[in-house]
Design an enzyme around this catalytic site. Structure first.
Site, PDB file in Angstrom:
ATOM      1  N   HIS A  45      39.873  40.043  42.658  1.00  0.00           N
ATOM      2  CA  HIS A  45      39.962  39.624  44.061  1.00  0.00           C
ATOM      3  C   HIS A  45      41.133  38.673  44.291  1.00  0.00           C
ATOM      4  CE1 HIS A  45      38.599  39.453  48.082  1.00  0.00           C
ATOM      5  NE2 HIS A  45      37.307  39.542  47.855  1.00  0.00           N
ATOM      6  N   ALA A  46      41.666  38.060  43.252  1.00  0.00           N
ATOM      7  CA  ALA A  46      42.859  37.230  43.417  1.00  0.00           C
ATOM      8  C   ALA A  46      44.061  38.070  43.824  1.00  0.00           C
ATOM      9  CB  ALA A  46      43.172  36.488  42.117  1.00  0.00           C
TER      10      ALA A  46
END
Length: 508
Positions: free
Chosen positions: A137-138
């Protein structure tokens, strides 16, 4: 080279022994018209990786964690670190597939490599195959994740056979390819001296930036979970907007008091998941009949399913549940950037309303108010909250803060996300994509359940991820979703549709 934002870095910081912060999707394919095997997937990936920067960049850490990491080209990129294959045991049904994918979903990604994996899963019943893909998700949010998926898909079965705009790899071993040199040059992070100089500068100026973040977050204090319950939160928010010269009259939000449920509390490292589909035309019919959006109907279905599931366990709270709904704020200019461009609306879910018709109306009212407020002034508080503490402090305290919130102060009950997709068939390596089930993140703070759906080719494909310590029957929730749609069709469309409408929910 692009440095991770505070919001991007937060998805790295939140990872712990019990939390893996990647988003994923499970594609079910009919390979009849193509060749969906490991070599074909490898060729496709290497042909199209240049279209999605998130697939070729790894983290470059700043020494001692003094600043947020950078994205950098991986000089030793090896597809063997990312592409895997497995075969399910007989009978290869959906329950076995869910168990296998749940184990994969629980594992954190290796930060020594670009933060993604793809798993080809053979042995499904009916000759189908599955492709499970996860990306940290980064590196992506919901919109960029859908765009990353789109770069690998074709409109026709033979699309993957046509010449690509990327460099030819026919003469190379596709399992040992490397990132093109031009991409490396553009993706080099600053050297050690540059990193330390940047960290020193950002540390020195952080108090000013933190104060700016506090002021901007205060403008939405009455919309931030937990903070909205502080006495005088609305007055403080109004005063902050006056200081910021924000003249928008924002609709007031209802109480965001979060009830305790079995879904909330510390999570374990284990995961359970289920997946299924509802017919999108039926959902649209309910939306059109009631003058609300498809997303409002999705929220109603989730509220009804959760109400039924909690009632079965004598755990239905008297107050409405509170859900966070991610909202994309990615602009056309930011489309090619790695990282997150999203905010969130927080809204009550009327699980305490017994009548399905009233429940539908209550969802429409609550979501309409939240959307009007967001349209007037898109909330930036997720990013602002992540920016308040210096990077070294944030990386140290985030896991403890999330754990404490799960134990004592849950800000929400769950996250529900609805990602729009194409309404026509797509193909991967010539195989038709029958369904695409999105799978997301669990944390101590957000609770032990995440519901995500993706609209594709006339269906709403639901992916449900749960912690088994918080939800004992993740498949049962799918049955309640089907019953909730049946209920709305009965209530609002008419009994005559019952004989002509089939609700197809894959439950294994």
């Amino acid at each position: 080279m692009r440095q991770l934002t505070a919001l991007d870095a937060q998805f790295l910081n939140v990872e712990s022994a019990t939390t893996a912060a990647h988003v994923a999707g499970l594609a079910i394919l009919d390979p009849a018209a193509g060749t969906v095997d490991r070599r074909a997937l490898a060729e496709l990936l290497l042909d199209r990786m240049h279209l999605s920067p998130a697939l070729s960049l790894r983290l470059a850490e700043v020494p001692l964690g003094l600043d947020h990491p950078y994205w950098a080209a991986d000089p030793c990129f090896d597809l063997d670190n990312h592409l895997f294959e497995m075969t399910l045991p007989a009978p290869g049904d959906d329950r076995l597939l869910a168990e296998a994918v749940a184990e994969l979903h629980a594992r954190r990604l290796d930060r020594a490599h670009p933060l993604w994996e793809m798993h080809l899963i053979n042995g499904l019943a009916g000759g189908r195959v599955a492709v499970y893909t996860k990306v940290h998700h980064a590196a992506i949010d919901g919109v960029s994740g859908a765009e990353t998926l789109a770069t690998l898909l074709d409109l026709t079965p033979d699309g993957h056979l046509r010449p690509k705009c990327g460099p030819s790899r026919k003469s190379r071993d596709v399992t040992q390819d490397r990132v093109p040199a031009g991409d490396k040059a553009r993706a080099e992070p600053p050297g050690l001296a540059g990193m330390l100089a940047g960290a020193a500068m950002r540390t020195a100026t952080h108090p000013v930036r933190a104060l700016q973040s506090v002021v901007r977050a205060a403008e939405d204090l009455d919309a931030i979970p937990l903070a909205a319950a502080i006495p005088g939160a609305r007055l403080i928010a109004r005063a902050a907007r006056v200081v910021a010269r924000d003249r928008h009259e924002r609709p007031e939000l209802p109480s965001l008091s979060v009830p305790r449920t079995p879904l909330n509390g510390p999570i374990s490292a284990r995961r359970r998941l289920s997946f299924g589909s509802l017919p999108l035309p039926d959902v649209r019919r309910v939306a059109r009949t009631n003058g609300i959006s498809v997303n409002d109907v999705v929220m109603t279905l989730c509220a009804s399913a959760l109400r039924s599931w909690l009632r079965e366990r004598d755990a239905l709270p008297a107050e409405p549940l509170v859900a966070a709904v991610p909202v994309a704020v990615r602009t056309a200019r930011a489309r090619d950037l790695v990282g997150n461009q999203f905010s969130a609306m927080v809204a009550p879910m009327p699980t305490n309303v017994p009548d399905p018709r009233e429940r539908l109306r209550a969802v429409g009212t609550a979501m309409s108010r939240a959307k009007r407020r967001f349209a007037l002034a898109p909330a930036t508080w997720p990013s602002e909250l992540c920016s308040m503490l210096p990077a070294p402090v944030t990386s140290l305290v985030t896991p403890a803060i999330f754990r404490l919130a799960g134990l004592a102060f849950p800000p929400i009950n769950l996250i529900i996300s609805n990602v729009p997709g194409p309404q026509f068939p797509l193909y991967l390596c010539g195989g038709r994509v029958l369904a695409y089930y999105p799978l997301s993140v669990l944390t101590d703070m957000s609770g032990g359940l995440n519901i995500t759906c993706f609209s594709y080719d006339g269906r709403l494909d639901f992916g449900i991820v749960a912690c088994p310590e918080r939800m004992d029957d993740v498949w049962g929730l799918l049955g309640h979703l089907r019953a909730a749609l049946d209920e709305l069709l009965d209530e609002r469309v008419g009994d005559e549709l019952r004989d002509g409408v089939r609700v197809d929910l894959v439950a294994g």
